[in-house]
Design a protein around this motif. Sequence first.
Motif, PDB file in Angstrom:
ATOM      1  N   GLY A   8       0.846  -1.211   0.000  1.00 14.27           N
ATOM      2  CA  GLY A   8       0.000   0.000   0.000  1.00 14.27           C
ATOM      3  C   GLY A   8       0.870   1.246   0.000  1.00 14.27           C
ATOM      4  O   GLY A   8       0.604   2.211  -0.735  1.00 14.27           O
ATOM      5  N   CYS A   9       1.934   1.201   0.829  1.00  9.88           N
ATOM      6  CA  CYS A   9       2.836   2.351   0.901  1.00  9.88           C
ATOM      7  C   CYS A   9       3.555   2.553  -0.429  1.00  9.88           C
ATOM      8  O   CYS A   9       3.801   3.686  -0.850  1.00  9.88           O
ATOM      9  CB  CYS A   9       3.858   2.171   2.019  1.00  9.88           C
ATOM     10  N   LEU A  10       3.879   1.431  -1.096  1.00 11.02           N
ATOM     11  CA  LEU A  10       4.568   1.543  -2.391  1.00 11.02           C
ATOM     12  C   LEU A  10       3.714   2.299  -3.405  1.00 11.02           C
ATOM     13  O   LEU A  10       4.220   3.064  -4.217  1.00 11.02           O
ATOM     14  CB  LEU A  10       4.902   0.144  -2.938  1.00 11.02           C
ATOM     15  N   LEU A  11       2.394   2.080  -3.320  1.00 14.81           N
ATOM     16  CA  LEU A  11       1.476   2.792  -4.214  1.00 14.81           C
ATOM     17  C   LEU A  11       1.583   4.303  -3.993  1.00 14.81           C
ATOM     18  O   LEU A  11       1.624   5.086  -4.940  1.00 14.81           O
ATOM     19  CB  LEU A  11       0.031   2.348  -3.949  1.00 14.81           C
ATOM     20  N   LEU A  12       1.606   4.698  -2.702  1.00 13.18           N
ATOM     21  CA  LEU A  12       1.717   6.121  -2.375  1.00 13.18           C
ATOM     22  C   LEU A  12       3.038   6.692  -2.886  1.00 13.18           C
ATOM     23  O   LEU A  12       3.076   7.781  -3.452  1.00 13.18           O
ATOM     24  CB  LEU A  12       1.623   6.331  -0.848  1.00 13.18           C
ATOM     25  N   VAL A  13       4.100   5.913  -2.686  1.00 10.42           N
ATOM     26  CA  VAL A  13       5.422   6.367  -3.152  1.00 10.42           C
ATOM     27  C   VAL A  13       5.400   6.506  -4.677  1.00 10.42           C
ATOM     28  O   VAL A  13       5.921   7.472  -5.239  1.00 10.42           O
ATOM     29  CB  VAL A  13       6.532   5.377  -2.711  1.00 10.42           C
ATOM     30  N   ALA A  14       4.748   5.558  -5.355  1.00  5.35           N
ATOM     31  CA  ALA A  14       4.674   5.612  -6.822  1.00  5.35           C
ATOM     32  C   ALA A  14       3.924   6.872  -7.261  1.00  5.35           C
ATOM     33  O   ALA A  14       4.329   7.542  -8.222  1.00  5.35           O
ATOM     34  CB  ALA A  14       3.979   4.366  -7.351  1.00  5.35           C
ATOM     35  N   ALA A  15       2.846   7.191  -6.539  1.00  2.00           N
ATOM     36  CA  ALA A  15       2.075   8.400  -6.881  1.00  2.00           C
ATOM     37  C   ALA A  15       2.961   9.641  -6.726  1.00  2.00           C
ATOM     38  O   ALA A  15       2.941  10.551  -7.572  1.00  2.00           O
ATOM     39  CB  ALA A  15       0.847   8.514  -5.982  1.00  2.00           C
ATOM     40  N   PHE A  16       3.763   9.671  -5.653  1.00  2.79           N
ATOM     41  CA  PHE A  16       4.648  10.810  -5.436  1.00  2.79           C
ATOM     42  C   PHE A  16       5.699  10.895  -6.546  1.00  2.79           C
ATOM     43  O   PHE A  16       6.014  11.981  -7.049  1.00  2.79           O
ATOM     44  CB  PHE A  16       5.343  10.691  -4.066  1.00  2.79           C
TER      45      PHE A  16
END
Lengths: 309, 110
Positions: free
Chosen positions: A279-287
Motif C-alpha cells: 500500500g505504501c509503495l502505491l503512495l510512493v509511486a504516486a509521489f
Amino acid sequence: MKPDALIESYVADVVRHLPRRQRADVAFELRSLLADELEGRAGDAEPTAADALDLLAGFGRPADVADRYRPAGFTIIRPAEAPRFALIALIGVALQWIGTLPAVFVGEGDWLNRLAQWWLSWGLGAFWWPGILVSLSIVAALVGSRRDSTAEWTPREAAALDRDRISRPLYVLAIAGGLVGVAVLLAVVSLESVLPGLPRPLLDAFEFDAGFLSTRAPWALALWAASFAGLIAVLVAGRWSRGTRILAIAVDAGWLALLIWWATGPVFVSPLADSVTRGCLLLVAAFVVWDAVASARRLPRRIPAPAVP
Amino acid sequence: MVDASKHEQDLRKGVLVLAVLSQLRERQYGYSLRQALAERGMPIEEGTLYPLLRRLESQGLLDSQWQAENGPPRRYYLLSDRGAALYRELASSWDSLATVMTTLLKGEER
C-alpha cells in the motif's frame, strides 16, 4: 408613440441600471440632452418618432450606456487566465457528470426517472465547482484590487523568474535527510544484527523475503546513487539545468518501474507487513509520478527560431 | 481588407479627454459641447460624450451647475482647478507627442 415618450422610456431604461442616488440627476440631464439632440437633428421640422428611434439606436443599448456612466470596475478573471479558467471549470463539471451519469443507464426500471433524479442531484449539483472557482476568483480580485496596481515590479520580484535557482542550505538538508533515510532502510534489512535486543515479533515482522533481497532490492542502490549524484550536481551549480532535470525524470521513471516490479512479488515474509508495505509503495509511486510531471514542466525549453526563407 | 475606421476610432479615443477638457475652459452644456467639438472636426458620439462628462466630474476634473438660460434647465460644465492643471499637463504631453509623431510619419531622422 410620441418622440418625448420614447425618450422618457429610454432614459428610464438607462437609469434603471445605475445606483439609486445617481438616477434622478442623470435622468434629468440625459432627457434634456436627448431632447436637444433630437431638436438639432430635426432642424426646423417637428421631430417624428422615427427620428427619435434613429437617435436612440445610435445612442446605444440602455445597459451599455449605463455602463459608460459608471467608473471602471475591477477584473475578476484576467483575460490571460480566462481560457484556462474556463477549461478547469468545464473539466470539473464534465468529470462529475462522467463519474455519475453512466449509473443512470445501468440496471432495470425507469431510467427516465433516474435521469431526472440525477439531474436534480449530480447534474445541477456539479456546478458547485465553477461556483467555487468564481467565488475564489472574486476574493482574489478583491484582495488584488486593494494592492497598489501602479507599484513598480522590482528586480527582487523579477528574480522569481529564475525558478531554477535553489536554496543551498535546503538542498544540503535534503541530501543529508536522504542519506539518513537510506541508512535507516539499509539498517532495516539487517535489523537483527544492528539491533539484536529487539523483541522477536518485531524482528519477524521486518524479515525481508529472500527473493526480494537478492533480485529486486539491489536496483534501488543504483537509483539512490543516481539521485544523490543529481542533487549534488544541482547543489554545486546552485541551480537546475536541463541535464539535471532530465536525470531527475529518468531516475523517477526508474523508480516507477522498480516500484511496480517490487509490487509484483512479496517484499516481507509476514503477510501483514507485506500488504501494508505494498500500500505504501502505491503512495510512493504516486509521489514519483507527481515529481516526474513537476520536473518535466520545469524542463527548460528552447524558444524555437522562426522559419526564415 | 483592413478596417481603418476601427483603428481611427481607437486613435480618437486616446485624445478624447484632452479634446473635451480643451473645450471646457469655457462653460458648456453637453449638447453645445458636442456641437463645438464637431464643428472643430472632432465629432464624438453622444452616447460616449455625455457619460464621459459625468465621469470627469466625479473625478473632480469638472465643476457642474444646473442653469436655465433661454430654454429648459441644463447642466453646464467647466474645468475645475484640478481639471485645468490636468489640461495643461496633457496639452504639453500632446505637443511633444505630436512633434514625435510628425517626425515619425515624415520618416526623418531625429
